[in-house]
Design a protein around this motif. Structure first.
Motif, short mmCIF file in Angstrom:
data_model
loop_
_atom_site.label_atom_id
_atom_site.label_comp_id
_atom_site.label_asym_id
_atom_site.label_seq_id
_atom_site.Cartn_x
_atom_site.Cartn_y
_atom_site.Cartn_z
N GLN A 133 32.67 50.74 65.16
CA GLN A 133 34.09 51.09 65.14
C GLN A 133 34.29 52.21 66.16
O GLN A 133 33.83 52.08 67.28
CB GLN A 133 34.51 51.48 63.73
N TRP A 147 34.42 49.77 68.71
CA TRP A 147 34.95 48.66 67.94
C TRP A 147 34.23 47.35 68.23
O TRP A 147 34.82 46.28 68.32
CB TRP A 147 36.47 48.53 68.10
N THR A 182 46.83 53.77 64.90
CA THR A 182 45.45 53.29 64.97
C THR A 182 44.85 53.26 63.57
O THR A 182 45.42 53.79 62.61
CB THR A 182 44.60 54.20 65.86
N ASP A 183 43.67 52.67 63.45
CA ASP A 183 42.98 52.63 62.16
C ASP A 183 42.68 54.02 61.63
O ASP A 183 42.56 54.23 60.44
CB ASP A 183 41.69 51.82 62.27
N SER A 184 42.56 54.99 62.54
CA SER A 184 42.30 56.37 62.11
C SER A 184 43.58 57.10 61.71
O SER A 184 43.54 58.25 61.28
CB SER A 184 41.59 57.15 63.23
N CYS A 232 38.62 46.49 70.00
CA CYS A 232 39.46 46.33 68.81
C CYS A 232 40.49 45.22 69.05
O CYS A 232 40.83 44.89 70.19
CB CYS A 232 40.14 47.65 68.42
#
Length: 144
Positions: free
Chosen positions: A135, A116, A67-69, A32
């Motif tokens: 991802q 990622w 994070t993206d989550s 990432c």
């Protein structure tokens, strides 16, 4: 790797971590953009241990990001040399990650998965026999 103790430290030696575990740590290669920026390298490789199996010594500065989550991801780094020695995540069960490079051990366990990969540098290759994900590990798998 089971029933072993590993010691990690920053460049100047003021911040360290002792990781002891009855099981092999979960070693993850992450491509990432945040890990690329955190490490200054094209990927980060982190060994995750149960939180109770890690002891941090020295004074750490902390930087947290989302994070993206949506989970918190906190880097514990040395205020003197800037090296990240531990990573705390908001996942369950509680885990502490230690960047594999902080162990300075070329024989350390390799990654068991790669995540990622949608932002993986094209020239970076990892073993084909580990899971590869575009991802996070719940996303579709990437072609190695």
């Amino acid at each position: 790797m089971a029933n072993e103790t590993h010691w990690a430290r920053c460049q100047c030696g003021r911040l360290g971590a002792e990781a002891r575990s009855d099981t092999r740590p979960q070693v993850v290669a992450c491509h990432c953009l945040a890990c690329q920026r955190r490490t200054g390298a094209p990927l980060g490789v982190i060994a995750y241990y149960p939180a109770g199996d890690v002891t941090i010594s020295g004074e750490a500065q902390r930087y947290s990001r989302t994070t993206d989550s949506g989970a918190a991801f906190t880097n514990a780094f040395c205020a003197t040399c800037g090296s990240t020695v531990a990573i705390e995540t908001a996942k369950e069960p509680p885990m502490i990650g230690i960047p594999v490079g902080a162990f300075a051990d070329p024989g350390f366990a390799p990654p068991e998965r790669s995540v990622w990969e949608e932002s993986r540098h094209a020239w970076v290759t990892l073993p084909a026999d580990i899971p590869h994900f575009l991802q996070g590990r719940i996303a579709p798998k990437a072609q190695p």
